[in-house]
Design a protein around this motif. Structure first.
Motif, mmCIF file in Angstrom:
data_model
loop_
_atom_site.group_PDB
_atom_site.id
_atom_site.type_symbol
_atom_site.label_atom_id
_atom_site.label_comp_id
_atom_site.label_asym_id
_atom_site.label_seq_id
_atom_site.Cartn_x
_atom_site.Cartn_y
_atom_site.Cartn_z
ATOM 1 N N PRO A 134 0.844 -1.204 0.000
ATOM 2 C CA PRO A 134 0.000 0.000 0.000
ATOM 3 C C PRO A 134 0.877 1.252 0.000
ATOM 4 O O PRO A 134 2.021 1.200 0.447
ATOM 5 C CB PRO A 134 -0.780 -0.118 1.317
ATOM 6 N N ALA A 135 0.359 2.341 -0.554
ATOM 7 C CA ALA A 135 1.140 3.589 -0.612
ATOM 8 C C ALA A 135 0.226 4.758 -0.284
ATOM 9 O O ALA A 135 -0.731 4.998 -0.997
ATOM 10 C CB ALA A 135 1.745 3.753 -1.999
ATOM 11 N N MET A 136 0.523 5.457 0.787
ATOM 12 C CA MET A 136 -0.318 6.591 1.168
ATOM 13 C C MET A 136 0.271 7.932 0.733
ATOM 14 O O MET A 136 -0.436 8.929 0.691
ATOM 15 C CB MET A 136 -0.514 6.626 2.689
ATOM 16 N N CYS A 137 1.585 7.974 0.466
ATOM 17 C CA CYS A 137 2.162 9.267 0.082
ATOM 18 C C CYS A 137 2.760 9.233 -1.323
ATOM 19 O O CYS A 137 2.782 10.248 -2.007
ATOM 20 C CB CYS A 137 3.193 9.722 1.103
ATOM 21 N N TYR A 138 3.236 8.094 -1.770
ATOM 22 C CA TYR A 138 3.800 8.001 -3.125
ATOM 23 C C TYR A 138 2.691 8.176 -4.155
ATOM 24 O O TYR A 138 1.562 7.714 -3.968
ATOM 25 C CB TYR A 138 4.474 6.633 -3.302
ATOM 26 N N TYR A 139 3.004 8.883 -5.241
ATOM 27 C CA TYR A 139 2.035 9.102 -6.314
ATOM 28 C C TYR A 139 2.846 9.211 -7.590
ATOM 29 O O TYR A 139 3.600 10.173 -7.772
ATOM 30 C CB TYR A 139 1.276 10.408 -6.037
ATOM 31 N N VAL A 154 12.692 -1.390 4.409
ATOM 32 C CA VAL A 154 12.944 -0.200 3.585
ATOM 33 C C VAL A 154 11.639 0.286 2.938
ATOM 34 O O VAL A 154 10.710 -0.503 2.715
ATOM 35 C CB VAL A 154 13.987 -0.478 2.468
ATOM 36 N N ALA A 155 11.602 1.576 2.630
ATOM 37 C CA ALA A 155 10.431 2.149 1.944
ATOM 38 C C ALA A 155 10.509 1.735 0.478
ATOM 39 O O ALA A 155 11.406 2.172 -0.255
ATOM 40 C CB ALA A 155 10.428 3.668 2.082
ATOM 41 N N SER A 156 9.578 0.905 0.047
ATOM 42 C CA SER A 156 9.666 0.356 -1.318
ATOM 43 C C SER A 156 9.463 1.431 -2.385
ATOM 44 O O SER A 156 9.909 1.276 -3.509
ATOM 45 C CB SER A 156 8.650 -0.769 -1.499
ATOM 46 N N CYS A 157 8.824 2.537 -2.043
ATOM 47 C CA CYS A 157 8.590 3.589 -3.047
ATOM 48 C C CYS A 157 9.850 4.385 -3.327
ATOM 49 O O CYS A 157 9.913 5.125 -4.293
ATOM 50 C CB CYS A 157 7.467 4.520 -2.595
ATOM 51 N N ARG A 158 10.848 4.248 -2.440
ATOM 52 C CA ARG A 158 12.071 5.037 -2.591
ATOM 53 C C ARG A 158 13.307 4.165 -2.806
ATOM 54 O O ARG A 158 14.406 4.678 -2.909
ATOM 55 C CB ARG A 158 12.287 5.905 -1.341
ATOM 56 N N SER A 205 7.382 12.619 -4.800
ATOM 57 C CA SER A 205 6.478 12.066 -3.792
ATOM 58 C C SER A 205 7.064 10.774 -3.223
ATOM 59 O O SER A 205 7.958 10.172 -3.814
ATOM 60 C CB SER A 205 5.099 11.799 -4.400
ATOM 61 N N GLY A 206 6.540 10.349 -2.087
ATOM 62 C CA GLY A 206 7.005 9.117 -1.446
ATOM 63 C C GLY A 206 7.975 9.404 -0.315
ATOM 64 O O GLY A 206 8.484 10.514 -0.173
ATOM 65 N N GLY A 207 8.184 8.362 0.515
ATOM 66 C CA GLY A 207 9.155 8.484 1.605
ATOM 67 C C GLY A 207 8.635 9.198 2.837
ATOM 68 O O GLY A 207 9.417 9.547 3.721
ATOM 69 N N LYS A 208 7.336 9.430 2.932
ATOM 70 C CA LYS A 208 6.813 10.180 4.082
ATOM 71 C C LYS A 208 6.025 9.302 5.061
ATOM 72 O O LYS A 208 6.057 9.525 6.250
ATOM 73 C CB LYS A 208 5.856 11.291 3.614
ATOM 74 N N CYS A 209 5.259 8.340 4.526
ATOM 75 C CA CYS A 209 4.263 7.683 5.392
ATOM 76 C C CYS A 209 4.699 6.319 5.926
ATOM 77 O O CYS A 209 4.196 5.867 6.935
ATOM 78 C CB CYS A 209 2.959 7.523 4.627
ATOM 79 N N ARG A 210 5.614 5.655 5.273
ATOM 80 C CA ARG A 210 6.159 4.335 5.664
ATOM 81 C C ARG A 210 5.154 3.182 5.550
ATOM 82 O O ARG A 210 5.371 2.116 6.105
ATOM 83 C CB ARG A 210 6.760 4.332 7.089
ATOM 84 N N THR A 211 4.054 3.386 4.864
ATOM 85 C CA THR A 211 3.121 2.259 4.734
ATOM 86 C C THR A 211 3.630 1.221 3.731
ATOM 87 O O THR A 211 3.156 0.093 3.710
ATOM 88 C CB THR A 211 1.719 2.704 4.268
ATOM 89 N N CYS A 212 4.593 1.643 2.895
ATOM 90 C CA CYS A 212 5.050 0.735 1.833
ATOM 91 C C CYS A 212 6.282 -0.055 2.235
ATOM 92 O O CYS A 212 6.947 -0.628 1.376
ATOM 93 C CB CYS A 212 5.341 1.543 0.573
ATOM 94 N N LEU A 213 6.604 -0.090 3.539
ATOM 95 C CA LEU A 213 7.797 -0.812 3.994
ATOM 96 C C LEU A 213 7.805 -2.272 3.548
ATOM 97 O O LEU A 213 6.763 -2.939 3.579
ATOM 98 C CB LEU A 213 7.881 -0.788 5.526
#
Ligand code: SF4
Ligand code: FES
Length: 363
Positions: A38-43, A75-79, A49-57
């Protein structure tokens, strides 16, 4: 892209080849389904964008073919970009499942549980995240944050208490309008979206902040409290707009257009137009064009079966071909006096929203 530039990555035991420079999240989305974190900040449509919410760990259990050591922390998968031979665990990792539950708990520390009156209910990413990954209780015993009310122009309502500080709306204003007048002020517990001196957000593309907001912090004032999304029928429509792509989703009840949004893809992001550009829409299409006659209706919008919006959303006959009637042919031209609709008896249709009350035909 040549063969040499492809990296092999395995996520939840599924291996794919992706171009070098792809993030773990993008690779997982190529596999799709539950494998995609899941990704709440990456778009993907917003740079930075990304690297803020940590839901994508995620857990990287093997760094690469050359250096197979696992990464010491999630790790944050979006980053994080993939390496050749990398092995990643998402839903197959207990550590990830546990960490994600903690992140949901953290996001909900200050988020009010006002879903019953929130316009985002039914399409809120935090609601979905809590449902899929959250815990049933909370350990937070203190008062939640409260904020002074800010007016973000005549069409956008900000509920700062619901904001999860994902920065998407800030990037949207930065990258679409070139005249950003809002941002995140202060730090830590005091951080908030604000226009500082209550300046109005009046740029022609600023309405897109509503679509990118993953929660109900930014909502459409022209739609507020008017209806619930699951009672509306989303229809794809377009018009000849001089300002934007004019490709939208209309949210109708009967002939009344309750709201207009951009079209969203399976990840909840703005869908691309046929020429490959993000389909952002202008304020005129979104807030001021609410007469069905202004639009060319293309047909019902396909909605994921997992979404509450799909309940009662029968997609009609668009794209379907009605099979030929065979009774006459096999009964030598005689047609039956009464046709019983077997759908009345089917369990399946109780869940599909298909209303068969009026489908007993007298022939
Ligand atoms: S208002 Fe919405 S989009 Fe903006 S930072 Fe808060 S949660 Fe993100
Ligand atoms: S989606 Fe990756 S940190 Fe928010």
């Amino acid at each position: 892209m040549s063969e040499q530039n492809l990296f092999k990555v395995t996520i939840d035991n599924i291996t794919i080849d992706v171009p070098a420079g792809t993030t773990i999240l993008q690779a997982a989305r190529k596999i799709g389904g539950q494998v995609a974190p899941p990704a709440m900040c990456y778009y993907s449509k917003l740079q930075g964008s990304g690297g803020k919410c940590r839901t994508c760990l995620v857990e990287v259990s093997k760094g690469s073919e050359k250096d197979p050591r696992p990464m010491p922390k999630l790790v944050a998968s979006c980053r994080t970009t993939v390496m050749d031979g990398m092995e990643v665990k998402n839903i197959t990792s207990e550590k990830v499942i546990d960490a994600r539950a903690s992140i949901v708990e953290f996001l909900l520390i200050n988020h009010p549980l006002d879903c019953p009156i929130c316009d985002q209910a039914g399409e809120c990413h935090l609601q979905d995240l809590s449902f899929d990954h959250g815990k049933s209780g909370t350990r937070f015993e203190f008062q939640k944050r409260t904020f002074k009310k800010h007016d973000l122009g005549q069409n956008i309502q900000l509920h700062m208490t619901r904001c999860i500080l994902c920065y998407r709306c800030v990037f949207t204003a930065d990258q679409l309008t070139q005249k950003r007048v809002h941002g995140i002020l202060d730090r830590g517990d005091h951080a908030e979206i604000a226009t500082h001196i209550e300046k109005s957000l009046d740029n022609e593309f600023i309405g897109n902040v509503i679509d990118v907001c993953p929660v109900g912090a930014l909502t459409d004032k022209t739609f507020r409290f008017k209806n619930r999304v699951w009672f509306l029928k989303p229809m794809d429509a377009h018009r000849d707009c001089p300002t934007c792509s004019g490709r939208v989703t209309l949210w109708n009840r009967g002939d009344v257009v309750y709201r207009v949004t951009a079209r969203k893809d399976e990840w909840g992001e703005i869908e691309d137009t046929p020429d490959g550009k993000p389909g952002w829409i202008c304020n005129t299409c979104r807030f001021e064009t609410k007469n069905a006659k202004d639009w060319v209706i293309e047909g019902p919008r396909a909605i994921s079966r997992q979404s509450v919006i799909s309940q009662g959303h029968y997609q009609g006959t668009v794209g379907m071909t009605k099979p030929n009637e065979t009774f006459g042919a096999i009964n030598e031209g005689r047609t039956p006096h009464l046709l019983m609709d077997i759908h009345d008896e089917s369990e399946v249709n109780k869940h599909s929203g298909y209303n068969s009350k009026n489908n007993i035909e007298n022939a």
